[in-house]
Design an enzyme around this catalytic site. Structure first.
Site, PDB file in Angstrom:
ATOM      1  CE  LYS A  45      -4.213   1.695   2.150  1.00  0.00           C
ATOM      2  NZ  LYS A  45      -3.986   3.074   1.671  1.00  0.00           N
ATOM      3  CB  CYS A 125      -4.043   8.300  -5.532  1.00  0.00           C
ATOM      4  SG  CYS A 125      -5.490   8.160  -4.456  1.00  0.00           S
ATOM      5  CE  LYS A 160      -1.418   1.633  -9.925  1.00  0.00           C
ATOM      6  NZ  LYS A 160      -1.850   0.772  -8.801  1.00  0.00           N
TER       7      LYS A 160
END
Length: 298
Positions: A45, A125, A160
């Site tokens: 995470k 995110c 990412k």
């Protein structure tokens, strides 16, 4: 483990191309150890320098084709997380996911996890403030973040990326120019769900990140486009629920594939996918590494 399943991604040797996606199994070494028995690698995470409480419940909901979450990058902080990861058994490589506000903070985070096999930079995110997509949508900032992290470590660094940008290839090129060893595509899409009886958004944060099988075509297209333009490895992520999805991502150009939301429906997903891929390679006589990007050559 059959040789046909082995892949190498930026120098990280994996016994199969199946990776745990960041954010799914919390921050427990016990959970990571259990999954790493069959996964090719695991990604933790995302963690920041200081503890983050995250958003209040409801933070995760089901929809017809997956999940929508707004956990808010809840994190115990780098120091506490590094202590927790000392119990990781290293059945498979460990990649630590990082989030931060500035290039300097990203680089500082690396120093807490010298035992990691690699790092994934959360530049995508969609539901956290001032981090994630907020920094990952600026090519110049992405380039500088990657450059600073590469100065701080010799381990592979993966960026990412988000589909919620105007041009994911532009961001991918910026990461490559900064020295990224690979790209992870994609993180969740922005989305929300409204309770038609309460007449209000269901998530406490109103909106969140959409994951699951419904986003797979978007993810495959992003991998395809990045493979056409970049020279560094790509890891596919988004909507993998079957071995056929894994093969599709690899044909589009992914050297490995991350699995996330599917774990909510089966805690044996890595084992079942691995066994199916063994059957596939026996049927075709191919090594999985040999099919990467094959659809581009058809």
């Amino acid at each position: 483990m059959p040789e046909a399943l082995k892949v190498s991604v930026a120098g990280i040797e994996m016994r199969n191309p199946l990776m745990l996606a960041s954010g799914v199994m919390g921050s427990s070494s016990a959970s990571l150890n259990r999954l790493s028995e069959h996964a090719g690698a695991v990604v933790t995470k995302s963690v920041g320098l200081e503890p983050v409480e995250g958003y209040r419940n409801p933070a995760v909901i089901n929809y017809s084709h997956g999940l929508i979450n707004a956990v808010g990058l809840a994190s115990p902080g780098a120091k506490a997380f590094a202590e927790e990861l000392k119990d990781y058994a290293f059945y498979s490589p460990l990649i630590v996911s990082l989030f931060a506000h500035t290039p300097e903070e990203f680089a500082e985070l690396v120093s807490y996890f010298e035992f990691a096999d690699g790092f994934e930079l959360n530049l995508s995110c969609p539901h956290a403030k001032n981090v994630g997509l907020a920094v990952g949508s600026d090519p110049e900032l992405v380039r500088e973040i990657v450059r600073e992290v590469k100065r701080a470590t010799r381990r592979p660094v993966f960026a990412k990326l988000s589909p919620n940008v105007s041009d994911i290839v532009e961001i991918g090129k910026a990461a490559e120019e900064g020295g990224a060893d690979g790209i992870v595509a994609i993180n969740t899409l922005k989305g929300m769900k409204i309770d038609i009886f309460a007449k209000r958004p269901i998530l406490s944060n109103v909106s969140g990140g959409v994951s699951g099988e419904g986003i797979k075509p978007v993810a495959v297209k992003c991998v395809w486009d990045l493979y056409e333009e970049l020279s560094i490895p790509i890891i596919g992520s988004g909507g993998v629920t079957s071995w056929k999805d894994v093969i599709e991502f690899m044909l589009a150009g992914a050297r490995a594939v991350q699995i996330g939301s599917a774990l909510f429906y089966s805690n044996r997903i890595f084992y079942s996918l691995k066994e199916s891929l063994i059957a596939y390679t026996r049927m075709t006589g191919e090594r999985l590494e040999d099919i990467v990007g094959a659809a581009h050559r058809a």
